[in-house]
Every structure is written in structure tokens, then in C-alpha cells.
Design a protein around this motif. Structure first.
Motif, PDB file in Angstrom:
ATOM      1  N   GLY A 102       1.420  -1.059  -0.097  1.00 40.83           N
ATOM      2  CA  GLY A 102       0.303  -0.133  -0.131  1.00 40.83           C
ATOM      3  C   GLY A 102       0.975   0.924   0.022  1.00 40.83           C
ATOM      4  O   GLY A 102       2.213   1.640  -0.930  1.00 40.83           O
ATOM      5  N   PRO A 119      -1.395   0.465  -5.059  1.00 40.98           N
ATOM      6  CA  PRO A 119      -2.914   1.304  -5.258  1.00 40.98           C
ATOM      7  C   PRO A 119      -2.479   2.739  -6.544  1.00 40.98           C
ATOM      8  O   PRO A 119      -0.936   1.750  -7.701  1.00 40.98           O
ATOM      9  CB  PRO A 119      -1.449   2.681  -4.708  1.00 40.98           C
ATOM     10  N   CYS A 146      -9.362  -4.439   0.074  1.00 39.85           N
ATOM     11  CA  CYS A 146      -7.999  -4.894  -0.970  1.00 39.85           C
ATOM     12  C   CYS A 146      -8.842  -3.747  -2.291  1.00 39.85           C
ATOM     13  O   CYS A 146      -7.901  -3.042  -2.456  1.00 39.85           O
ATOM     14  CB  CYS A 146      -7.374  -5.688  -1.013  1.00 39.85           C
ATOM     15  N   ASP A 150      -8.980  -0.481  -1.114  1.00 36.36           N
ATOM     16  CA  ASP A 150      -8.242   0.170  -0.506  1.00 36.36           C
ATOM     17  C   ASP A 150      -6.847   0.884  -1.703  1.00 36.36           C
ATOM     18  O   ASP A 150      -6.251   2.157  -1.309  1.00 36.36           O
ATOM     19  CB  ASP A 150      -7.147  -0.694   0.451  1.00 36.36           C
ATOM     20  N   VAL A 151      -7.017   0.419  -2.760  1.00 35.91           N
ATOM     21  CA  VAL A 151      -5.859   0.637  -3.589  1.00 35.91           C
ATOM     22  C   VAL A 151      -6.429   2.140  -4.635  1.00 35.91           C
ATOM     23  O   VAL A 151      -6.232   2.422  -5.407  1.00 35.91           O
ATOM     24  CB  VAL A 151      -5.377  -0.627  -4.745  1.00 35.91           C
TER      25      VAL A 151
END
Ligand SMILES: Cc1cc2nc3c(=O)[nH]c(=O)nc-3n(C[C@H](O)[C@H](O)[C@H](O)COP(=O)(O)OP(=O)(O)OC[C@H]3O[C@@H](n4cnc5c(N)ncnc54)[C@H](O)[C@@H]3O)c2cc1C
Length: 504
Positions: free
Chosen positions: A223, A253, A332, A335-336
Motif C-alpha cells: 500500500g 495503489p 483490498c 483500498d487500492v
């Protein structure tokens, strides 16, 4: 700017307390609000409190064990790490959304709202805002900042106030306590206890690693912290280190762009309706809206921004089992797409990959052990059953904060847990609170005058990591704390107003 001197002015007295005696109460009539932690959250609460009108005397005590008004993100560091958010969206005040930009332009006249400025500059802005709020506050409102670590908080018997214990034995009496201790440390990696500190960096923000030319480093986690660590490390090694970055899904990311963040009622309504049906429908809706926006020449990030605006309500609409599914399967990907990199950092990482200086893997660590002067890493690639090994010179843990309070190593949180004053979230997302940020105790009772603010508000709101969300929480909390005690509505857990809407 002589921040220290301004704070040691009698009205804003500072002090460190080493003795066992209680810290002297300079004004016994003043209501004392003690804030544990002066990172973004604690500092923002103090700033907003100082800016609000107060009818009676008020003493605000800000206790910080590291750098005052900085926190981990905006600390003074050797390297100019960049903000991940453009300057135009980093104000600590929703009333003045360009406050940070205006501050930055006084130092960097060329800075624009779209620039990714140094994080340290943001820390200076927080310090300066605290200072000017303290100087502008009326004489009956006083700020004290204390350098020290809070190790325990105890409720005074038969009263609604607290005794706050510092590391060296001093105590401070407070009517209200706000916990703002920030992000917990990452969870330890399997086998890391067998490695010496020179081979295993447990928390890169405590000990920022600088890579050496020719060494091979395993960075666990892919991340934003990984990006900071790899770019700073490669700079130190003049690009001559070899990096392996590993995470469960091996996702990096995405990049920021200069898209326009515009609230869109129609999209928000579509997302809320979808969340009322199921997680699957919600994911489908986000994808459909993103495709639609791109077809019209827009940017998918607009849809993520719309989803983020209503994230607290979306989160609260999902049934408990749907939240679990989100954590297992969607987290996940969220998040990215949501936590993005400045374009320059994104390009630099891709350049390292193209040059064969960085390799990204999906999988999990099974064990770490010392093998001569190297570390033998046993890991399993995602979807495979056989274990593999690689040998590296160092391992850096960039897996991010371990939000599960039950596994905390922090003395203060352990003490609160032992006293039953904190109820950990069952999903391990952080600290459970009511609509006003008051802690719920082990029996789910609301704790009067004990509040939490920070990234561990996730059980209630999901998105509470960045300045955009935390400033709203800080403003709401300051307004609540500024109310005279008798006018505070005292709600029991489960009786809700419309907090999610207020936050969104
Ligand atoms: C590296 C990094 C970069 C980020 N970049 C951005 C960005 O560009 N844009 C954005 O919007 N968001 C960013 N964020 C997210 C966000 O701004 C931070 O998570 C936010 O600063 C959290 O603030 P906080 O005060 O809750 O926690 P922290 O900043 O961690 O502050 C908590 C403070 O409490 C102190 N403390 C803890 N326990 C005690 C104790 N017992 N006694 C006394 N003091 C204690 C700590 O020393 C610390 O200073 C970033 C986060 C990180 C970690």
C-alpha cells in the motif's frame, strides 16, 4: 516562528511532569478537557475547541509523547515525503476548505490546489493553526501542552471525571478525556521474533529504513506505506537495491489525477439503494457508475469520491454478514482505488518495476528465520499450495496498522481493556463508540465524558483514515464538547440520531 515560547506564555503554559504528585490545577473552576495524542485528530479537536465560544472557564490539556501537533504522518523527517492528497483538499477546517493551500502559498507562492506538497509542511500548518487558535482564544480558555505518555486513565469513584496517569507517575484530573492515540503499530510478521532489529524493521515510521546499494529487501505490504518506504529506500541506495514487495493480493495503489470531486445526489442515491439490497449489488453499482462516467469522458475516481462521501451510511446499511464479506473480498480493491498515490510516486514505482529493481508478489509469509547474514523467507504464492523460499538482506513490515484492539501492545489501551472501559470491535476494526464518539465499555454501556477520535472509528463509519473524514469528526466532537455540561443529550447505546448523514 517560536512555537515553544508562545506555548509557554502563562495563558498557554507547557510542562513536563516527572514527580508522583498530582499535576497542579492552576484554575480549579475550569472544566478540564484532556486530549491524549496530538497528531492530526487530537490537534484538530484542540484547534476547533479553541475557536469556539465557551461560556465558562475551560482548560484544554494536550498530551503528546512524540512531536507535538504532527503525528506519524506529518512528523519532521529527513526526507520530504509527499501528501497523497492535493493541497486544495487538505484543510483541517471544513469552514475554510482552502486554509491549508493559503498557508502553503505563503511559503511556496507557486503552489496550486492540485499540488502534492510535502507532508512536513502540513505538520507546520497544524502547529501554526494550533498556535494561532491558542493566541486568539479568550482569557478564560487556556491551552496546555504536555510532553509525556499517558499510560492509564481511571474513573474517579462516584464521579463522572477521570484521573489520567502519565508514564513517570504524575496524574492529571480531567472532567472529559478524548483519546486520539492514532494508528496502532503493524502486527508482527510470522517468525519476526527470531530476527535481530538490523534485519527486521517492525514499524517503518518508528525506524525509517534506508536501503544500501546492492542489498535485497523484502517489503511486506503493497500500500501507500510500501510506496514511501521503497521510494525513500531506493533514493538512499541510488536505485541500486532490489526490492520484493509482497501482499495477499499483490495489488498496488492506483494513481491520483486532477479529477473534479463533485457531490452527485443521483449517484449517492443509487449507491445507498444498492447497499440496502446487498454487497453484491453495491459492488455492481459502483462498477456500472464508473463505466458510465468513463464512457462520458469522465474519471472513475469521481465515483469512488461519491462512494466515499456516503461511506458511513453505506457501511451502516450493510448487514453484519455483508460487512464480513466486504472485509474478505472487496476491502483490498476498495483500498487500492480509494487510497491513491501522487502521480510522481506512482510513476517512480512503475519505473523501478520496468528496470527490474522491484518485483511484486501475491502471497503470504509463512516464516522468517536468520540464515547466516541473510533472512530466509518462506512464503506461499496466492492460489498455490507449495511453499517457496527467498533470501533477502532485510525485511520491512509495511502491512499497515493492526486495528484489532484485543492484540494491542499499547500500555494505555491494554489498561483500558483490563478495566473493561473499551469494547473491541468483533471484526477487529478498532474501537466501538456511540454516535457522539463516546466509548462503549465491555458491557456496551456508553462511557460518559470519555471519547475516541481517529482511524479506529472504523467499526461505525468505515472510512476514517484521512484528513477529509477526521476533520469532520474533530469538528463535531469539538462542538459537542463546547456545549455546557447540562445541555449534553445523554443517549444510551443504540439510540441513534443521524450521525452518518452528518458525517457524510
Ligand atoms: C504515513 C502517513 C501518511 C498519510 N498521508 C495522508 C495524506 O497525505 N492525506 C490524508 O488525508 N491523510 C493522510 N494520512 C492519514 C491521516 O492523516 C492520519 O492517519 C491522521 O493523521 C491520523 O491522525 P491521528 O491524530 O488520529 O493519529 P496520529 O497522527 O498517529 O497521532 C496520534 C498521536 O498520539 C500520540 N500518542 C499515542 N498514544 C499516546 C499516549 N498514550 N500518550 C501520549 N501520546 C500518545 C502519538 O505519538 C501520535 O503523535 C496519512 C497517514 C500516514 C500514517
Amino acid at each position: 516562528m517560536d512555537t515553544q515560547r508562545a506555548f509557554t506564555h502563562p495563558r498557554h503554559s507547557a510542562g513536563t511532569f516527572a514527580g508522583r504528585a498530582p499535576v497542579p490545577q492552576t484554575d480549579s473552576l475550569a472544566r478540564t478537557i484532556l486530549i491524549v495524542g496530538a497528531g492530526f485528530s487530537g490537534t484538530a479537536v484542540a484547534i476547533h475547541l479553541l475557536r469556539l465560544p465557551h461560556s465558562g472557564p475551560l482548560r484544554i490539556v494536550l498530551v503528546e509523547r512524540a512531536q507535538m501537533a504532527r503525528g506519524v504522518a506529518y512528523a519532521r523527517r529527513q526526507r520530504p515525503y509527499l501528501l497523497n492528497v492535493p493541497a486544495g483538499r487538505m484543510s483541517a477546517s471544513s469552514v475554510d476548505p482552502l486554509e491549508f493551500l493559503a498557508y502553503a502559498q505563503r511559503r511556496l507562492p507557486e503552489a496550486t490546489a492540485e499540488d502534492f506538497l510535502p507532508r512536513e509542511l502540513y505538520g507546520q500548518y497544524l502547529e501554526a493553526s494550533l498556535l494561532s487558535a491558542a493566541q486568539a482564544s479568550p482569557p478564560h480558555v487556556r491551552l496546555e501542552r504536555i510532553h509525556g505518555e499517558v499510560v492509564a486513565i481511571e474513573r474517579v469513584r462516584r464521579s463522572s471525571s477521570f484521573e489520567v496517569c502519565l508514564e513517570k507517575g504524575a496524574t492529571i484530573a480531567a472532567h472529559t478525556v478524548v483519546l486520539a492515540p492514532g494508528n496502532p503499530q503493524p502486527a508482527a510478521l510470522a517468525g519476526s521474533e527470531k530476527l535481530p532489529e538490523s534485519r527486521y524493521i517492525a514499524d517503518p515510521w518508528q525506524t525509517p529504513p534506508l536501503f544500501h546499494a546492492g542489498e535485497t529487501v523484502l517489503v511486506v505490504g503493497t500500500g501507500l506505506t510500501m510506496a514511501d518506504v521503497v521510494l525513500a529506500g531506493q533514493d538512499a541506495a541510488q536505485g541500486q537495491a532490489t526490492i520484493h514487495a509482497l501482499s495477499r493480493h499483490g495489488l498496488l495503489p492506483t494513481a491520483q489525477t486532477d479529477f473534479h470531486q463533485v457531490p452527485d445526489e443521483r449517484r449517492s442515491t443509487a449507491l445507498l439503494c444498492a447497499a440496502s439490497v446487498s454487497l453484491r449489488r453495491l459492488v455492481h453499482e459502483v462498477r456500472a457508475l464508473a463505466e458510465d462516467v468513463e464512457l462520458r469522458g469522465g474519471d472513475w475516481r469521481e465515483v469512488i469520491a461519491n462512494a466515499r462521501d456516503v461511506a458511513p451510511i453505506l457501511w451502516q446499511r450493510l448487514a453484519a454478514h455483508e460487512r464480513q464479506r466486504f472485509l474478505r473480498h472487496v476491502h483490498c480493491f476498495w483500498d487500492v482505488h480509494r487510497h491513491r498515490l501522487p502521480p510522481s510516486s506512482w510513476s517512480a514505482l512503475n519505473e523501478l518495476r520496468r528496470e527490474g529493481r522491484m518485483f511484486v508478489h501475491a502471497g503470504r509469509i509463512l516464516d522468517l528465520e536468520l540464515a547466516g547474514r541473510q533472512v530466509k523467507v518462506t512464503w506461499r504464492a496466492r492460489g498455490l499450495s507449495t511453499a517457496r523460499t527467498i533470501f533477502v538482506d532485510r525485511v520491512v513490515n509495511c502491512t499497515g496498522p493492526q486495528y484489532d484492539v484485543r492484540r494491542t501492545r499499547e500500555r494505555l489501551l491494554r489498561s483500558l481493556l483490563a478495566q473493561g472501559m473499551v469494547r473491541p470491535d468483533v471484526c477487529g476494526l478498532g474501537i466501538t463508540t456511540d454516535d457522539f464518539g463516546r466509548l462503549l465499555d465491555a458491557s456496551s454501556r456508553v462511557a460518559d465524558n470519555l471519547y475516541y477520535i481517529g482511524p479506529m472509528l472504523r467499526p461505525r463509519y468505515w472510512e476514517t483514515t484521512a484528513v477529509q473524514e477526521l476533520r469532520t469528526h474533530a469538528e463535531r466532537l469539538a462542538h459537542r464538547l463546547a456545549l455546557p455540561a447540562q445541555s449534553l443529550p445523554s443517549r444510551r447505546c443504540g439510540e441513534t440520531g443521524s450521525p452518518a448523514r452528518a458525517i457524510a
